[in-house]
Motif scaffolding. Structure first.
Motif, PDB file in Angstrom:
ATOM      1  N   SER A 141      -5.727   7.087  -7.228  1.00  0.00           N
ATOM      2  CA  SER A 141      -5.020   6.174  -6.323  1.00  0.00           C
ATOM      3  C   SER A 141      -4.929   4.778  -6.930  1.00  0.00           C
ATOM      4  O   SER A 141      -3.872   4.155  -6.918  1.00  0.00           O
ATOM      5  N   TYR A 142      -6.033   4.294  -7.456  1.00  0.00           N
ATOM      6  CA  TYR A 142      -6.030   2.955  -8.044  1.00  0.00           C
ATOM      7  C   TYR A 142      -5.153   2.907  -9.290  1.00  0.00           C
ATOM      8  O   TYR A 142      -4.426   1.940  -9.518  1.00  0.00           O
ATOM      9  N   VAL A 148      -2.492   4.750  -9.970  1.00  0.00           N
ATOM     10  CA  VAL A 148      -1.081   4.904  -9.628  1.00  0.00           C
ATOM     11  C   VAL A 148      -0.551   3.724  -8.811  1.00  0.00           C
ATOM     12  O   VAL A 148       0.539   3.217  -9.072  1.00  0.00           O
ATOM     13  N   THR A 149      -1.319   3.256  -7.816  1.00  0.00           N
ATOM     14  CA  THR A 149      -0.791   2.268  -6.862  1.00  0.00           C
ATOM     15  C   THR A 149      -1.463   0.904  -6.924  1.00  0.00           C
ATOM     16  O   THR A 149      -1.100   0.009  -6.167  1.00  0.00           O
ATOM     17  N   GLN A 150      -2.477   0.749  -7.765  1.00  0.00           N
ATOM     18  CA  GLN A 150      -3.279  -0.480  -7.806  1.00  0.00           C
ATOM     19  C   GLN A 150      -3.957  -0.738  -6.467  1.00  0.00           C
ATOM     20  O   GLN A 150      -4.225  -1.872  -6.087  1.00  0.00           O
ATOM     21  N   SER A 151      -4.186   0.310  -5.714  1.00  0.00           N
ATOM     22  CA  SER A 151      -4.846   0.253  -4.418  1.00  0.00           C
ATOM     23  C   SER A 151      -5.772   1.458  -4.314  1.00  0.00           C
ATOM     24  O   SER A 151      -5.411   2.554  -4.732  1.00  0.00           O
ATOM     25  N   TRP A 196      -4.086   4.480  -1.869  1.00  0.00           N
ATOM     26  CA  TRP A 196      -2.678   4.850  -2.033  1.00  0.00           C
ATOM     27  C   TRP A 196      -1.736   3.867  -1.349  1.00  0.00           C
ATOM     28  O   TRP A 196      -0.727   4.245  -0.778  1.00  0.00           O
ATOM     29  N   GLY A 197      -2.104   2.602  -1.332  1.00  0.00           N
ATOM     30  CA  GLY A 197      -1.241   1.575  -0.745  1.00  0.00           C
ATOM     31  C   GLY A 197      -1.372   1.448   0.761  1.00  0.00           C
ATOM     32  O   GLY A 197      -0.717   0.623   1.377  1.00  0.00           O
TER      33      GLY A 197
END
Length: 164
Positions: free
Chosen positions: A16-17, A19-22, A25-26
């Motif tokens: 998740s981090y 792919v989305t920098q979160s 998952w955002g």
């Protein structure tokens, strides 16, 4: 089995981090905001004077940004581009401008004085309170104590949009 479960959970957050920098998952809620979690765990509701509230107007980037509507104070720090020093709605930061939320008169009605307002305007103000209470990035943090109102109520705003 426990090792596999822990591995899957760690993988979930890591991907998740990546792919989305979160980490989620955002997905954003109040509970993913560290300031909100700290407020809930450590803080609790606060009472402000008008002078204390005025310090949280978005001009000092080290302080949070608060605004009030009819005595209820909300933290809007998560949107400095809107309520911060250069934001289009900075006029609401650090004060209770409930009347302007209802009348749309941002030049003359930046006050908490709701005397002589029609029921539709008062309903609009309550609608704004619900907006801030239900928003995922803003939250209710306390109350502002206003001195008693004296003198005549503000005159009707000229040029305010007419209710339909």
């Amino acid at each position: 089995m426990l090792r596999n479960l822990v591995t899957l959970v760690v993988l979930f957050f890591a991907i998740s981090y990546y792919v989305t920098q979160s980490w989620l998952w955002g997905y954003e809620t109040r509970w993913t905001n560290t300031r909100y979690v700290k407020f809930k765990l450590l803080g609790g509701l606060r009472n402000f004077t008008e002078e204390e509230l005025s310090r949280y107007n978005g001009h000092d980037t080290n302080l949070p940004i608060f605004l009030a509507i009819d005595g209820l104070v909300y933290d809007v720090t998560s949107k400095p581009e809107t309520y911060g020093k250069l934001g289009g709605y900075n006029i609401f930061a650090g004060r209770d401008a409930a009347r302007a939320f209802g009348t749309g008169c941002f030049q003359t009605d930046l006050t908490h004085d709701l005397r002589n307002l029609d029921p539709d305007t008062l309903r609009a103000i309550r609608g704004w309170q619900k907006f801030f209470e239900n928003h995922s990035k803003y939250w209710f943090i306390g109350y502002v104590n206003h001195p008693p109102l004296t003198g005549p109520p503000p005159p009707p705003c000229k040029g305010a949009p007419k209710p339909e």
